[in-house]
Design a protein around this motif. Structure first.
Motif, PDB file in Angstrom:
ATOM      1  N   LEU A  18      -8.678  42.101 102.275  1.00 41.18           N
ATOM      2  CA  LEU A  18      -8.437  40.855 101.552  1.00 41.18           C
ATOM      3  C   LEU A  18      -6.966  40.463 101.629  1.00 41.18           C
ATOM      4  CD1 LEU A  18      -9.646  38.604  99.856  1.00 41.18           C
ATOM      5  CD2 LEU A  18      -9.287  40.029  97.839  1.00 41.18           C
ATOM      6  N   ASP A  19      -6.058  41.437 101.539  1.00 40.43           N
ATOM      7  CA  ASP A  19      -4.624  41.148 101.688  1.00 40.43           C
ATOM      8  C   ASP A  19      -4.336  40.566 103.067  1.00 40.43           C
ATOM      9  OD1 ASP A  19      -3.926  41.934  99.131  1.00 40.43           O
ATOM     10  OD2 ASP A  19      -3.321  43.959  99.744  1.00 40.43           O
ATOM     11  N   LYS A  20      -4.972  41.100 104.116  1.00 39.57           N
ATOM     12  CA  LYS A  20      -4.783  40.561 105.469  1.00 39.57           C
ATOM     13  C   LYS A  20      -5.280  39.123 105.528  1.00 39.57           C
ATOM     14  CE  LYS A  20      -4.897  44.765 108.209  1.00 39.57           C
ATOM     15  NZ  LYS A  20      -4.179  44.623 109.450  1.00 39.57           N
ATOM     16  N   LEU A  21      -6.392  38.849 104.874  1.00 41.27           N
ATOM     17  CA  LEU A  21      -6.917  37.486 104.835  1.00 41.27           C
ATOM     18  C   LEU A  21      -5.923  36.561 104.142  1.00 41.27           C
ATOM     19  CD1 LEU A  21      -9.554  35.770 105.364  1.00 41.27           C
ATOM     20  CD2 LEU A  21     -10.040  36.179 102.961  1.00 41.27           C
ATOM     21  N   ILE A  44     -19.313  44.901 105.047  1.00 40.38           N
ATOM     22  CA  ILE A  44     -18.893  45.565 106.282  1.00 40.38           C
ATOM     23  C   ILE A  44     -20.000  45.379 107.311  1.00 40.38           C
ATOM     24  CG2 ILE A  44     -19.721  47.905 105.861  1.00 40.38           C
ATOM     25  CD1 ILE A  44     -16.451  48.244 106.814  1.00 40.38           C
ATOM     26  N   ASN A  45     -19.601  45.045 108.523  1.00 40.20           N
ATOM     27  CA  ASN A  45     -20.512  44.894 109.659  1.00 40.20           C
ATOM     28  C   ASN A  45     -19.965  45.719 110.808  1.00 40.20           C
ATOM     29  OD1 ASN A  45     -21.132  41.604 108.779  1.00 40.20           O
ATOM     30  ND2 ASN A  45     -22.783  43.005 109.214  1.00 40.20           N
ATOM     31  N   VAL A  57     -16.029  46.040 110.949  1.00 35.31           N
ATOM     32  CA  VAL A  57     -15.245  44.866 110.569  1.00 35.31           C
ATOM     33  C   VAL A  57     -15.666  44.447 109.165  1.00 35.31           C
ATOM     34  CG1 VAL A  57     -14.890  43.969 112.914  1.00 35.31           C
ATOM     35  CG2 VAL A  57     -16.871  43.227 111.615  1.00 35.31           C
ATOM     36  N   TYR A  58     -14.708  43.927 108.406  1.00 39.02           N
ATOM     37  CA  TYR A  58     -15.038  43.299 107.134  1.00 39.02           C
ATOM     38  C   TYR A  58     -15.407  41.858 107.430  1.00 39.02           C
ATOM     39  CZ  TYR A  58     -13.345  47.283 104.525  1.00 39.02           C
ATOM     40  OH  TYR A  58     -13.191  48.543 104.005  1.00 39.02           O
ATOM     41  N   ARG A  59     -16.576  41.444 106.947  1.00 40.36           N
ATOM     42  CA  ARG A  59     -17.015  40.062 107.139  1.00 40.36           C
ATOM     43  C   ARG A  59     -16.854  39.325 105.820  1.00 40.36           C
ATOM     44  NH1 ARG A  59     -23.025  39.189 107.868  1.00 40.36           N
ATOM     45  NH2 ARG A  59     -22.926  38.424 105.747  1.00 40.36           N
ATOM     46  N   PHE A  60     -16.046  38.264 105.856  1.00 36.09           N
ATOM     47  CA  PHE A  60     -15.839  37.406 104.704  1.00 36.09           C
ATOM     48  C   PHE A  60     -16.640  36.125 104.919  1.00 36.09           C
ATOM     49  CE2 PHE A  60     -12.126  40.096 104.814  1.00 36.09           C
ATOM     50  CZ  PHE A  60     -11.852  40.357 103.478  1.00 36.09           C
ATOM     51  N   THR A  69     -17.850  29.105 106.683  1.00 36.21           N
ATOM     52  CA  THR A  69     -17.539  29.857 107.896  1.00 36.21           C
ATOM     53  C   THR A  69     -17.502  31.355 107.584  1.00 36.21           C
ATOM     54  OG1 THR A  69     -16.069  29.944 109.822  1.00 36.21           O
ATOM     55  CG2 THR A  69     -15.020  29.795 107.669  1.00 36.21           C
ATOM     56  N   THR A  70     -17.353  32.133 108.621  1.00 33.37           N
ATOM     57  CA  THR A  70     -17.213  33.578 108.494  1.00 33.37           C
ATOM     58  C   THR A  70     -15.902  33.992 109.145  1.00 33.37           C
ATOM     59  OG1 THR A  70     -19.596  33.905 108.568  1.00 33.37           O
ATOM     60  CG2 THR A  70     -18.241  35.791 109.127  1.00 33.37           C
ATOM     61  N   ILE A  71     -15.159  34.842 108.456  1.00 29.16           N
ATOM     62  CA  ILE A  71     -13.922  35.401 109.003  1.00 29.16           C
ATOM     63  C   ILE A  71     -14.104  36.904 109.065  1.00 29.16           C
ATOM     64  CG2 ILE A  71     -11.449  35.763 108.628  1.00 29.16           C
ATOM     65  CD1 ILE A  71     -11.437  33.062 107.126  1.00 29.16           C
ATOM     66  N   ARG A  72     -13.757  37.489 110.199  1.00 31.10           N
ATOM     67  CA  ARG A  72     -13.879  38.939 110.375  1.00 31.10           C
ATOM     68  C   ARG A  72     -12.492  39.573 110.506  1.00 31.10           C
ATOM     69  NH1 ARG A  72     -18.039  36.476 112.890  1.00 31.10           N
ATOM     70  NH2 ARG A  72     -20.123  37.197 112.336  1.00 31.10           N
TER      71      ARG A  72
END
Length: 79
Positions: A18-21, A44-45, A57-60, A69-72
């Motif tokens: 989440l911090d990276k996002l 997680i995917n 990968v974390y899928r947001f 949208t989806t952010i990985r």
């Protein structure tokens, strides 16, 4: 994902992802405009890399500037 783990690797936590996002450390959108991101879900995917190995990968699941949208974010720690 069905299979046997090749090896154990350290991963970042969901909070670190989440911090990276928040810092914009992902490559889905042009950096020419400010982004408004609302996170609806994180999970997680596993995605195949270029060699066919599955990487976590974390899928947001998000709303970015009004669009769904989806952010990985890669979950593996960098060495």
């Amino acid at each position: 994902y069905c299979g046997t783990a090749y090896k154990e690797f350290p991963c970042i936590s969901p909070a670190q992802a989440l911090d990276k996002l928040r810092r914009g450390e992902f490559s889905h959108f042009p950096q020419t405009e400010a982004l408004t991101i609302t996170v609806n879900r994180i999970c997680i995917n596993y995605m195949a890399d270029t060699k066919g190995f599955y990487q976590p990968v974390y899928r947001f699941d998000c709303i970015v500037n009004g669009a769904e949208t989806t952010i990985r974010i890669p979950a593996l720690k960098k060495h």
